[in-house]
Each structure stands twice: as C-alpha cells, then as structure tokens.
Design a protein around this motif. Sequence first.
Motif, PDB file in Angstrom:
ATOM      1  N   PHE A 221       0.837  -1.190   0.000  1.00  0.00           N
ATOM      2  CA  PHE A 221       0.000   0.000   0.000  1.00  0.00           C
ATOM      3  C   PHE A 221       0.877   1.246   0.000  1.00  0.00           C
ATOM      4  CE2 PHE A 221      -2.552  -3.159   2.476  1.00  0.00           C
ATOM      5  CZ  PHE A 221      -3.452  -3.426   1.466  1.00  0.00           C
ATOM      6  N   PRO A 222       0.565   2.228  -0.829  1.00  0.00           N
ATOM      7  CA  PRO A 222       1.329   3.483  -0.786  1.00  0.00           C
ATOM      8  C   PRO A 222       1.272   4.097   0.610  1.00  0.00           C
ATOM      9  CG  PRO A 222      -0.104   3.399  -2.716  1.00  0.00           C
ATOM     10  CD  PRO A 222      -0.498   2.246  -1.842  1.00  0.00           C
ATOM     11  N   ALA A 223       2.324   4.787   0.989  1.00  0.00           N
ATOM     12  CA  ALA A 223       2.371   5.414   2.314  1.00  0.00           C
ATOM     13  C   ALA A 223       1.280   6.462   2.475  1.00  0.00           C
ATOM     14  CB  ALA A 223       3.739   6.038   2.555  1.00  0.00           C
ATOM     15  N   SER A 224       0.924   7.100   1.359  1.00  0.00           N
ATOM     16  CA  SER A 224      -0.152   8.085   1.393  1.00  0.00           C
ATOM     17  C   SER A 224      -0.784   8.163   0.015  1.00  0.00           C
ATOM     18  CB  SER A 224       0.361   9.461   1.818  1.00  0.00           C
ATOM     19  OG  SER A 224       1.287   9.962   0.868  1.00  0.00           O
ATOM     20  N   CYS A 225      -2.034   8.595  -0.008  1.00  0.00           N
ATOM     21  CA  CYS A 225      -2.757   8.831  -1.256  1.00  0.00           C
ATOM     22  C   CYS A 225      -3.357  10.230  -1.194  1.00  0.00           C
ATOM     23  CB  CYS A 225      -3.881   7.801  -1.439  1.00  0.00           C
ATOM     24  SG  CYS A 225      -3.313   6.112  -1.731  1.00  0.00           S
ATOM     25  N   PRO A 226      -3.565  10.882  -2.321  1.00  0.00           N
ATOM     26  CA  PRO A 226      -4.164  12.213  -2.298  1.00  0.00           C
ATOM     27  C   PRO A 226      -5.472  12.220  -1.498  1.00  0.00           C
ATOM     28  CG  PRO A 226      -3.373  11.693  -4.498  1.00  0.00           C
ATOM     29  CD  PRO A 226      -3.243  10.436  -3.697  1.00  0.00           C
ATOM     30  N   ASP A 227      -5.568  13.141  -0.573  1.00  0.00           N
ATOM     31  CA  ASP A 227      -6.729  13.210   0.314  1.00  0.00           C
ATOM     32  C   ASP A 227      -7.838  13.995  -0.375  1.00  0.00           C
ATOM     33  OD1 ASP A 227      -8.459  13.118   2.399  1.00  0.00           O
ATOM     34  OD2 ASP A 227      -7.222  14.249   3.813  1.00  0.00           O
ATOM     35  N   ARG A 228      -8.443  13.344  -1.366  1.00  0.00           N
ATOM     36  CA  ARG A 228      -9.530  13.961  -2.130  1.00  0.00           C
ATOM     37  C   ARG A 228     -10.693  12.984  -2.224  1.00  0.00           C
ATOM     38  NH1 ARG A 228      -5.716  14.546  -6.432  1.00  0.00           N
ATOM     39  NH2 ARG A 228      -7.239  13.389  -7.688  1.00  0.00           N
ATOM     40  N   ALA A 229     -11.884  13.514  -2.360  1.00  0.00           N
ATOM     41  CA  ALA A 229     -13.075  12.686  -2.391  1.00  0.00           C
ATOM     42  C   ALA A 229     -13.093  11.734  -3.583  1.00  0.00           C
ATOM     43  CB  ALA A 229     -14.329  13.564  -2.408  1.00  0.00           C
ATOM     44  N   ASP A 230     -12.393  12.111  -4.657  1.00  0.00           N
ATOM     45  CA  ASP A 230     -12.432  11.294  -5.863  1.00  0.00           C
ATOM     46  C   ASP A 230     -11.316  10.245  -5.908  1.00  0.00           C
ATOM     47  OD1 ASP A 230     -10.434  13.204  -6.137  1.00  0.00           O
ATOM     48  OD2 ASP A 230     -10.611  13.284  -8.324  1.00  0.00           O
ATOM     49  N   VAL A 231     -10.524  10.131  -4.850  1.00  0.00           N
ATOM     50  CA  VAL A 231      -9.403   9.189  -4.844  1.00  0.00           C
ATOM     51  C   VAL A 231      -9.735   7.995  -3.949  1.00  0.00           C
ATOM     52  CG1 VAL A 231      -7.000   8.821  -4.182  1.00  0.00           C
ATOM     53  CG2 VAL A 231      -7.667  10.932  -5.347  1.00  0.00           C
ATOM     54  N   GLN A 232      -9.596   6.816  -4.501  1.00  0.00           N
ATOM     55  CA  GLN A 232      -9.755   5.577  -3.750  1.00  0.00           C
ATOM     56  C   GLN A 232      -8.545   4.680  -4.011  1.00  0.00           C
ATOM     57  OE1 GLN A 232     -13.864   3.915  -3.192  1.00  0.00           O
ATOM     58  NE2 GLN A 232     -14.231   4.857  -5.176  1.00  0.00           N
ATOM     59  N   LEU A 233      -8.382   3.675  -3.177  1.00  0.00           N
ATOM     60  CA  LEU A 233      -7.363   2.651  -3.374  1.00  0.00           C
ATOM     61  C   LEU A 233      -7.940   1.585  -4.297  1.00  0.00           C
ATOM     62  CD1 LEU A 233      -4.563   1.463  -2.439  1.00  0.00           C
ATOM     63  CD2 LEU A 233      -5.874   0.228  -0.685  1.00  0.00           C
ATOM     64  N   ASN A 234      -7.209   1.248  -5.355  1.00  0.00           N
ATOM     65  CA  ASN A 234      -7.719   0.310  -6.354  1.00  0.00           C
ATOM     66  C   ASN A 234      -6.752  -0.848  -6.571  1.00  0.00           C
ATOM     67  OD1 ASN A 234     -10.122   1.902  -7.801  1.00  0.00           O
ATOM     68  ND2 ASN A 234      -8.466   3.349  -7.404  1.00  0.00           N
ATOM     69  N   ILE A 235      -7.319  -1.968  -7.006  1.00  0.00           N
ATOM     70  CA  ILE A 235      -6.496  -3.083  -7.448  1.00  0.00           C
ATOM     71  C   ILE A 235      -7.238  -3.861  -8.528  1.00  0.00           C
ATOM     72  CG2 ILE A 235      -7.340  -4.753  -5.727  1.00  0.00           C
ATOM     73  CD1 ILE A 235      -4.373  -5.800  -5.635  1.00  0.00           C
ATOM     74  N   ARG A 236      -6.473  -4.370  -9.495  1.00  0.00           N
ATOM     75  CA  ARG A 236      -6.987  -5.275 -10.524  1.00  0.00           C
ATOM     76  C   ARG A 236      -6.136  -6.532 -10.495  1.00  0.00           C
ATOM     77  NH1 ARG A 236      -6.513  -1.920 -15.840  1.00  0.00           N
ATOM     78  NH2 ARG A 236      -7.269  -3.856 -16.765  1.00  0.00           N
ATOM     79  N   PHE A 237      -6.785  -7.687 -10.573  1.00  0.00           N
ATOM     80  CA  PHE A 237      -6.050  -8.949 -10.510  1.00  0.00           C
ATOM     81  C   PHE A 237      -6.806  -9.997 -11.324  1.00  0.00           C
ATOM     82  CE2 PHE A 237      -3.571 -12.319  -8.432  1.00  0.00           C
ATOM     83  CZ  PHE A 237      -2.341 -11.685  -8.294  1.00  0.00           C
ATOM     84  N   GLN A 238      -6.092 -10.732 -12.146  1.00  0.00           N
ATOM     85  CA  GLN A 238      -6.707 -11.657 -13.096  1.00  0.00           C
ATOM     86  C   GLN A 238      -6.546 -13.113 -12.675  1.00  0.00           C
ATOM     87  OE1 GLN A 238      -4.800 -10.575 -16.793  1.00  0.00           O
ATOM     88  NE2 GLN A 238      -6.161  -8.833 -17.122  1.00  0.00           N
TER      89      GLN A 238
END
Length: 357
Positions: A221-238
């Motif tokens: 996980f990144p240490a931090s993500c932009p603190d904005r309403a439109d930013v979420q943590l995402n993952i894609r896995f096949q």
Amino acid sequence: MSRSSKILPGVLVTSALLLTSIGLGTVGAASAPRTTATAVHPGHVRAVSTASSPEDPDGDGYIPANPPVTGATPSTQDPPHRYFHEFQANCSVSHTRPDDPIVYPQQPGKSHDHTFMGNTTTDAGSTTASLSAGGTTCKAPGDLSGYWMPTLYNNDRQILPVGPQVIYYKAGVTDYTSVRPFPKGLRFVVGNPMQSADEFRHHRGFVEGWECGDSYFNTEFPASCPDRADVQLNIRFQAPSCWDGKYLDTPDHKSHMAYPVVKPGTNDNMCPADHPVAVPMIEFKMAFPVNGDMSQVRLASGPGHSFHYDFFNAWDDRTLKALVDHCVVGGLQCDARGYDQTHPEAGAALNADYRLP
C-alpha cells in the motif's frame, strides 16, 4: 492410483494436525480432521483443509466434474481480431465473515476475515446447492456466485468497497470463440496469502498492483494517497482461464486451473494441453474508499502483497451461457446486461431487469 491417494506436486501429506495460525486461518486440533501442508511457493507453506463436506464426503479435496469434459484439445485458431471480448458482473459487498467455504469448508471462523460480494448467503457451509438457493447483490439475478477477498482495514476499522464493484469476464486466450461457460460448482483461489512481495509482483494475475492517484504498480500500500473525495485505493487482478475439465476443486484449490501459455512461434495465447478447456478469465477491479495517510492500512491476510481472492460459480447456467456467447464469443465489450454501446445493432443478452428475455 485412486483419487484419494493422489498427491499434487509440492503437497506433503502430514499425519499431525497443523496448529499454527497462518494467513489462511488457524487450524485447531479439535476441529480439523485432516490437514495437508502445501509448498505453494519456495519458502512458503500454507495449510490446506481436507475436511469433509457434502460435496467432498471423503475429504480428499477432489470434487469431480459431473460430467467431465472429455476429448477437448486447446484451440490454436486465430479468429478475426476483436479488441474486446468481455462482459461485467457488477456485484456489491454483502457481508464480512471469517469463513472460507473453499479452503475451510464446514469450519466457521477458521479463516481470516473475508469481504463477500455476490451471493448473500456465502459462509463456511456454502455448497453449490446452497448458493443456488440464495440471493445476490449482483445486478444480474442469475449470478448467484460467491466472490470474496481478504477484508481491508485502516487501523482496526473495516474499509469496504461501496456500490457495485467491477468483476470482468474476459477471454484469456487468443481464440475468444473457444471460450465456454464455467461448469456449475467450479471454485478456485487466485493468488496466495503466503506469497512474497516479489511473487505477488510477478504473478500471472498481476495487472497494475495497488493504485491511488498517480501511484500504481505498487506491491504494498502506498504510504499516502491524495486526500480527495475522488481518490480511492484500487487493485486489478486476473484469474487463470484454462480448466482441466476433470475437477471442480482440487486439494490446493488451484491445480485444476491454469493460465494460458504462448503458442510456439507466435504471440497467441492458448490453453496448455493438460488444461485444455478455455473458460472466462475473471478480473477483479476493486475500489476501496480510503486515502490520505495509508500507514495503518492492511489486509486481514497481512500486507498488501498478500492479496488474493476466491470464486465459487453458482450462475444460472442459461444466463451465464447467454452472456458468454453474446459478449465473449461474440467479441463485444458488454456491460452487466450484455450490451455493447458501441455496437447497439448487436442488442443485449439480458433485458432491462438483467434477466433472460
């Protein structure tokens, strides 16, 4: 050799019970009649439950397909190129529970906590029959399948995906016309909670790792993500998309499935000879509503590189076939109705209520 005496490569059958708490859960002496220790990756051993269940009464871990697929050979055909051959299953979170009916059948509370989507009844006792009689959070009522993954936490607070999540059903082989629906009751685990960060990064199912904002290809996980309403943590896995045609499940919950291989002398993907049946390639595309300081974010299974997920097929057979035939075999980019807005002339596989017309 009888089915009950088969040993998969890397599987060490032990007479003693495994008493250690590990990523897949804790196996207790009083609750698990038999356990195998499976060397899934070098340097990593995980417990594999072999408890009996209604679908596996002898508890050997093998659930035969009925009927099996016989006489299948991997397709080497190269049909007209279509950039897309997919449809979506849009399913919301239904509940969380420390259960896993694939790895720990009939053993409630033995797993780390999972976030369940799709079938609303999924728990440790789930079988093909019970799922088929359940409800669903998926847009298509015919999708009664169970989908689950380790629960995400920020400190000790559960972070659950909000709204319908995207679960793609795609062609994983070049000959998209050879893809056939999953057999009812097929189940498997994608990834491994005991994998190392390097194994996660180089897993065949890895797409872009953990993403948030402009940060991607992260194994942790990144240490931090932009603190904005439109930013979420995402993952894609096949997931793997080639089936052996013989078993709905195997002791390691993986060996009956395989990823495609490259056809010699080409860039084409085809199924390997020992897993000749092309089935849809499932791709999880999950979004978790968390950003800002990510230092306390973790999975129930451990760090970010322990991500994995499970699939238990309980689709209505006719609905799944209609979507696979129309969208995957038909070379379309479909939504959950089986409609491709760039090819309106093709129509939709399902009606406005996401049911067969």
